[in-house]
Design an enzyme around this catalytic site. Structure first.
Site, mmCIF file in Angstrom:
data_model
loop_
_atom_site.group_PDB
_atom_site.id
_atom_site.type_symbol
_atom_site.label_atom_id
_atom_site.label_comp_id
_atom_site.label_asym_id
_atom_site.label_seq_id
_atom_site.Cartn_x
_atom_site.Cartn_y
_atom_site.Cartn_z
ATOM 1 C CD GLN A 180 -2.704 -1.484 2.313
ATOM 2 O OE1 GLN A 180 -2.864 -1.987 3.412
ATOM 3 N NE2 GLN A 180 -3.001 0.192 3.716
ATOM 4 C CD GLU A 220 -0.032 2.714 6.958
ATOM 5 O OE1 GLU A 220 -0.643 2.787 6.957
ATOM 6 O OE2 GLU A 220 0.219 4.362 6.393
ATOM 7 N NE ARG A 250 -6.416 8.089 11.964
ATOM 8 C CZ ARG A 250 -7.913 7.946 11.965
ATOM 9 N NH1 ARG A 250 -8.484 8.406 11.222
ATOM 10 N NH2 ARG A 250 -7.141 9.622 11.060
ATOM 11 N NE ARG A 308 -12.498 -1.763 5.737
ATOM 12 C CZ ARG A 308 -13.259 -2.590 4.560
ATOM 13 N NH1 ARG A 308 -12.671 -3.785 5.371
ATOM 14 N NH2 ARG A 308 -14.124 -1.523 3.945
ATOM 15 C CG PHE A 327 -4.279 3.755 12.106
ATOM 16 C CD1 PHE A 327 -3.234 3.198 11.014
ATOM 17 C CD2 PHE A 327 -3.369 5.071 12.257
ATOM 18 C CE1 PHE A 327 -1.703 3.555 11.086
ATOM 19 C CE2 PHE A 327 -2.557 5.315 12.174
ATOM 20 C CZ PHE A 327 -1.991 4.649 11.346
ATOM 21 C CB THR A 376 -4.014 12.029 13.048
ATOM 22 O OG1 THR A 376 -3.451 10.944 12.771
ATOM 23 C CG2 THR A 376 -5.284 11.587 13.597
ATOM 24 C CB ALA A 378 -5.579 8.184 6.366
ATOM 25 C CD GLU A 436 -9.051 4.041 7.834
ATOM 26 O OE1 GLU A 436 -8.935 5.544 7.611
ATOM 27 O OE2 GLU A 436 -8.164 3.836 9.147
#
Lengths: 771, 496
Positions: A210, A245, A323, A355, A357, A455, A524, A726
């Site tokens: 990803q 990721e 998060r 997914r 996060f 973020t 994200a 997500e």
């Protein structure tokens, strides 16, 4: 000059808002869609196998691979000493060694790699290594890490007001505790990289990732070459969900080092067990809290502790745990909050993006708290949830200081309550439970408010590249990656809409670091927001150039040139799109453009834990109805009703697919998917025989999914759509809440607070029912 | 057996094309053959253990009636040598140029693929179901589709669009391409049938596929240490997961005598080589609970390959049908050379993966007594997931009642409670001679702790196993004495 593409009369096909099939659908159903392992290997390709630590925490006292080197079929053995550059692929901190050096910190950690004619030979040879360990004390669980004060990163506190005073002054007060299990991504396609050596020490890595740019950077550092010498490419992944990721880098680096050492193409594909043992998962959490509230169930103050099992290294745990804090409020206004997040270091695999996060774990905590508050007050949990929703001024600022400007939750819930028949079903459930001694039903509605943006502010940027060819065909490339979510289809629709042409004329191409550099991960939920905007910008640049050409031809002003129906029009004249492109070529106008986008408005101060980390919020809610068996703890999801906010959807069919798939994946996380580590830190559920994701029979026959109508994004996102990757996962929390509702029905005392941890396996459900 | 009577190369159809294999490795899997040798890469590896279905392919066989029947199997755990005499159909075979098979088109139209990695497997399961529906003139409902697709995992879609696609495709006729595949098999396969033994020797390894029981018995006498292979749903994993080298394999799947399923006045006979799916009618004839249990053994792909004899032969501690066979008093028929013997199945299991099977001996079949009118029977399976999971606890009960409702005989066995499927003598004693009442059940529930000392593992804790075993006895009591009480969440009236 090339022939013009055949152009149909009438409106162009595949514009935004149209429910187009996924661009790869026909290829996928016929077996013609190529995944990394399907590419025909160049002659001479070798295969790699990664030998792993069998200890959770130990000093390596001896690593002797002499017998491995001389085993049949073996071409090379790679150890830490063979890494030309930096022996590390940590994405944020340099704490993820490619090959262990003297110390192992989890079962499954990479020790060395064997390059052989095929993976069977490599695997067989790896067994010949002599590895000796001096075991060290291993921390496996969150509780053990907390007790030892073992953290990968400093703890973070989110604070607003004086929570202790608010709780002390509240009419009611409850304390609680919740364990939330992790989750394996279980993408159907395991981690894989194919590294192709080039001249000058260059390497191209075809990689299921990803985050091609990060793989590129880390491979370059490992090889000690400039980043420009490395190209990473991915056409599609067989699922990602966050698991590709950061997790692809290790395997890409090993393949690339192998290609450097042997001069041959190297394929490294993990089988399912190795993949599940070696790669990070969703963080499991332990949460405790103290909450103060009034007789109406309105929260006054909350003190909470969220401890995450990060595993042995930092990976993305900082942002993930942040998060979790950002979503501890979910959709609710909490006047005073003090929430501390501990990022626990354990001797287990380093947990990673998945997914949601961290958001899902934060939401689970507040949803449990509101459930407790409602039961304590003998109120319907839905009523208490509604009373606590964000509202007008004074009740519209999150604990991290962001004003909720686009709150549609009250109306969304009202609509779902109506369409799902919640009130009548609440009564039917009570009647069922009164009539049935063995089976009990439960019902729950839970909301989701999910913040959209990375973020980490600087990640909110994207690039695209579009070429026009003389036949009017369009070559589209951008930094986003396709893992099944339909990103490529949506972005192609955006470009087709911009040019007013059939989407079939837009050629979707593999993501590659050679075309669009310095990209952020497709993560994200930001893929279509950011890449859609970047591609739109590139298309608009080209459109402006074409409009100049057309205006000269038509004798009108460029701003009066329109692109629609596969034609370009101005005044009373019009030409086919391809004709205009051809004219532009002959007029010596550039037919290639990049596009760039950065998300506006966002900022965040890590020290005060305040700011506007999110551009906007996506909303949704789900109603779940379950039946449990009080003799065994077995259960069924009988019905689910979902109303979800995709803004003005780019492709409603694709968005619905994200909503449904996310919900079922979220349900799996909280029900049947159980990661069992034994006392020595060995994962015992490392294949589908033992790790149970939902099967098709687990999907309720009654499954009503609706996208919220007439709700364009209040922010000018790409065609006013909203991110959808997500948020729907957290709709699955409704199933967990419904299970607890059914469990609560087994107690004589309606104020009982059953202890039900996640995942709610039949065993945990049975343990939670009234004794 | 003489050299002259053996053939050494498997012959089969790959789609429409004949193939003869030279296997350098007799345990090469169908998936490896497809992906590496044929470079047909539509078929994917998702787990290499027959649990995810991404590698699903169709096997066509021509019956004595000349009719070609297809079954979906997992290519990852099937050995390519077992393709001999069959037709292998893969996802690449179904479309005719750009014209998709109805199940493919329906998946596209219903948005049934996202990442698409599982999709070829779903297509193949749906294709086989479509073929079966057309042959039977049947229209499947949602439950039938769910059963058919239980062995195909999808991580993206949440399945709804896939099931919708299967339902939509059901109303479409079989396309010309499907008929062409079927006709090719009908034309070619009879000529590929063998009366002799297929014998492959390569890389110091041997693979035999005898065609008759006598050949099998002779081979086994000659190679008493050979690995017996039936459906491959267990042995296949020894290669793909445990990375074992199997030196001598005797494949029993071509032995006609082992396939029989016969209803006789007092019992059912199930040949050791009958697959679970083939034996479904026999199980259903014995008791509806058994049919439900078998429906939940593995997945359709597993039941299409896995055999009752293979399950017994390997003494897997997780064979869901074993407790029922013990409770029903099944008799095992064994053969060694020319000699046969019969033993109660409960005496066969000696310990973890240890059985009474002698070297050189094979299982011929199982004789399962039918239930009498005064007998009560149930078998249950409790697992984390309903479909395609391994049971945490799996009991079976058979009670014989006299005219007064007093239990004259109790036969109770459990899977998941010990290293082997085992009877519960103390619980049985607590029931025998007593009326079938709630009080008796309570006493028997307590006795279960004296019969078993279950273990903690990744599937369930010991405490849960014991508690559930006790509670299931209560479920059995309620089911037989208070049928109006709903006792199972899978019962249709609850979902409705």
């Amino acid at each position: 000059m090339n022939a013009e593409l055949p152009i149909r009369p009438g409106p162009a096909r595949g514009q935004v808002r149209e429910s187009r099939p996924h661009d790869s659908a026909i290829k996928q159903v016929t077996g013609r869609a190529f995944y990394t392992d399907d590419i025909v290997e160049p002659a001479g390709t070798l295969e790699a196998y990664v030998a792993q630590s069998t200890e959770a925490h130990a000093r390596i006292t001896r690593l002797d691979v002499a017998a491995v080197r001389t085993a049949p079929g073996v071409r090379a053995v790679l150890t830490a000493a063979d890494v030309p550059g930096v022996n590390n692929v940590g994405p944020v901190l340099a704490d993820d060694p490619i090959f262990a050096e003297g110390l192992v910190e989890y079962v499954g950690q990479s020790l060395f790699a064997v390059i052989a004619d095929d993976v069977r030979a490599a695997r067989a040879a790896a067994r010949l290594a002599v590895v000796e360990y001096e075991p060290l004390p291993a921390l496996i669980t969150v509780e053990a890490a907390l007790a030892a004060g073992s953290y990968v990163l400093p703890s973070v506190t989110m604070r607003r007001g004086d929570a202790a005073t608010a709780i002390a002054g509240a009419p009611h007060r409850l304390a609680g505790r919740l364990e939330i299990g992790g989750q394996d991504h279980f993408y159907l396609e395991g981690q894989i990289s194919l590294a192709l050596p080039g001249e000058d020490g260059d390497v191209t890595v075809v990689c299921s990732t990803q985050h091609p740019s990060e793989v590129q950077h880390l491979v370059a550092h490992a090889l000690h070459v400039p980043v420009a010498a490395v190209t990473v490419e991915v056409r599609r992944m067989g699922g990602g969900f966050g698991g590709k990721e950061t997790q692809a880098s290790l395997f890409a680096a090993i393949a690339a080092i192998g290609a450097r050492v042997t001069g041959r193409p190297i394929k490294l594909r993990l089988d399912r067990d190795d993949d599940m043992v070696m790669t990070g998962k969703r963080h499991d959490f332990l949460a405790t809290w103290d909450v103060g509230f009034d007789g109406e169930g309105r929260l006054h103050g909350l003190k909470a502790m969220l401890a995450a099992r990060c595993g042995y290294s930092a990976d993305l745990s900082a942002a993930i745990c942040d998060r979790a804090l950002f979503h501890l409020d979910n959709a609710y206004y909490i006047p005073a909050v003090e929430a501390v997040s501990h990022r626990c270091k354990t001797h287990t695999v380093s947990n990673t993006a998945f997914r949601g996060f961290g958001g899902p774990q934060g939401m689970m905590v507040i949803e449990r708290i509101l459930d407790d508050v409602a039961r304590h007050l003998r109120l319907d949990p839905l009523e208490v949830r509604r009373r606590n929703l964000y509202g007008d001024a004074g009740r519209d600022v999150t604990p991290y200081g962001m004003t909720v400007e686009d709150n549609v939750m009250p109306q969304l819930i009202a609509e779902l309550v109506e369409s799902s028949g919640y009130q009548a079903r609440r009564e039917a459930v009570a009647a069922f439970n009164a009539a049935n001694p063995i089976l009990k039903k439960g019902l729950a509605l839970t909301p989701v408010k999910f913040g959209i943006s990375f973020t980490t502010t600087h990640l909110n940027q994207a690039g695209a590249l579009i070429h026009l060819y003389q036949d009017g065909s369009v070559h589209l490339n951008h930094g986003g990656t396709e893992m099944g979510q339909g990103l490529f289809t949506k972005v192609a629709q955006v470009v087709a809409t911009e040019f007013g042409i059939d989407v079939d004329h837009v050629k979707i191409t593999a993501t590659t670091t050679a075309k669009v550099p310095n990209t952020s991960a497709t993560a994200a939920s930001s893929g279509s927001d950011m890449n859609g905007k970047a591609a739109q910008a590139a298309a608009q640049t080209l459109k402006a150039r074409l409009a100049e050409v057309a205006a000269a031809e038509f004798g009108c002003r460029p701003e009066d040139v329109a692109f629609a129906d596969n034609r370009v029009s101005g005044g009373d004249r019009s030409l086919g799109f391809a004709e205009v492109v051809t004219k532009a070529y002959f007029a010596r106008v550039s037919l290639s453009s990049t596009g760039y986008y950065r998300t506006p408005k966002i900022h965040f101060d890590k020290d005060s834990f305040t700011g506007r980390p999110f551009y906007y919020f996506a909303y949704g809610a789900a109603v779940a109805e379950v039946t449990i068996d009080t003799l065994t703890g077995e259960y069924r999801l009988d019905r689910a009703d979902i109303l979800h906010d995709c803004g003005a959807s780019l492709n409603p069919a694709i968005d619905r697919g994200q909503v449904e798939g996310g919900f079922i994946q979220g349900m799996g996380w909280l029900t049947s998917e159980e990661l069992v580590f034994d006392g020595r830190g060995r994962l015992r559920t490392h294949a589908p025989s033992t790790y149970k994701i939902p099967a098709c029979g687990d999907v309720p026959a009654e499954f009503h999914v609706t996208l919220l109508r007439d709700n364009p994004n209040t922010e000018p996102t790409i065609h006013r759509s909203k991110a959808v990757g997500e948020p729907p996962l957290m709709l699955g929390i409704s199933v967990f809440a419904a299970l607890r509702d059914a469990v609560a029905a087994t107690y004589d005392d309606p104020a009982a607070l059953p202890a039900l941890d996640a995942p709610a396996t039949p065993e945990r459900v049975l343990a939670a029912i009234a004794p | 057996m003489t050299q002259a009577s053996v053939s050494s190369r498997p012959r089969f159809l790959l789609g429409l094309e004949p193939r003869t294999l030279d296997l350098a490795d007799p345990t090469r899997t169908v998936l490896e053959y497809l992906r590496l040798d044929e470079r047909r890469r539509g078929t994917k590896e998702g787990c290499a253990e027959g649990d995810c279905g991404a590698c699903t392919v169709a096997l066509g066989e021509c019956g004595a009636d000349g009719v070609v029947r297809y079954r979906a199997v997992n290519a990852c755990i099937q050995f390519a040598a077992t393709l001999d005499g069959k037709q292998l159909v893969t996802v690449e075979d179904l479309a005719e140029g750009e014209r998709l098979h109805p199940v493919q088109q329906a998946l596209v139209d219903a948005h049934g693929s996202q990442c698409g990695f599982c999709t070829p497997g779903f297509v193949m399961s749906m294709y086989v179901g479509h073929e079966a529906d057309k042959a039977a003139g049947a229209t499947p409902d949602r439950q039938a589709i769910n059963d058919r697709l239980a062995g195909n995992l999808c991580r993206c879609t949440g399945y709804r669009p896939i099931v919708d696609a299967a339902l939509a495709a059901a109303s479409e006729p079989a396309p010309a391409q499907a008929d062409r595949l079927r006709a090719a098999a009908a034309a070619a396969l009879p000529a590929l049938a063998r009366a002799d033994t297929l014998a492959i020797e390569a890389d110091g390894r041997r693979y035999f596929a005898p065609a008759t029981l006598d050949q099998a018995a002779d081979l086994l006498a000659q190679w008493p240490g050979a690995t017996l292979l039936a459906g491959g749903t267990d042995v296949g994993l020894w290669v793909t997961k445990l990375h074992k080298r199997l030196d001598t394999v005797i494949y029993l799947g071509d032995v006609v005598e082992l396939k029989g399923i016969v209803e006789r006045p007092g019992h059912w006979w199930i040949g050791a080589g009958a697959t679970y799916n083939e034996a479904l009618a026999a199980f259903a004839g014995l008791h509806p609970d058994l049919a439900e249990l078998v429906r939940r053994i593995g997945s359709l792909q597993i039941r299409n390959a896995g055999t009752l004899g293979g399950n017994i032969g390997n003494a897997s501690p997780i064979g869901d049908s074993m407790p029922a066979l013990i409770a029903l008093g099944a008799q095992l028929h064994l053969r060694r050379g020319a000699a046969g013997r019969v033993m109660p199945i409960e005496d066969y299991f000696l310990g973890y993966r240890r059985t009474a099977l002698q070297p050189g001996e094979l299982i011929v079949g199982v004789e399962i007594p039918k239930l009498a009118a005064n007998q009560r029977f149930a078998t249950y399976k409790v697992s984390k997931r309903f479909d395609q999971d391994i049971s945490a606890v799996c009991p079976a009960y058979r009670l014989t009642l006299d005219d007064q409702g007093v239990i004259t005989e109790a036969r109770i066995a459990h899977g998941g409670m010990a290293a082997i499927p085992a009877r519960a003598p103390r619980t049985e004693a607590a029931l025998t001679g007593r009326p079938w009442t709630a009080e008796t059940v309570a006493a028997a529930m307590a006795a279960l702790a004296d019969d078993y000392a279950p273990i903690d593992d990744m599937r369930a804790s010991a405490g849960y196993r014991l508690k559930v075993a006790r509670n299931l006895l209560r479920r059995f009591h309620l089911a037989t004495t208070a049928p109006q009480t709903r006792v199972h969440v899978l019962a249709k009236e609850v979902a409705a």
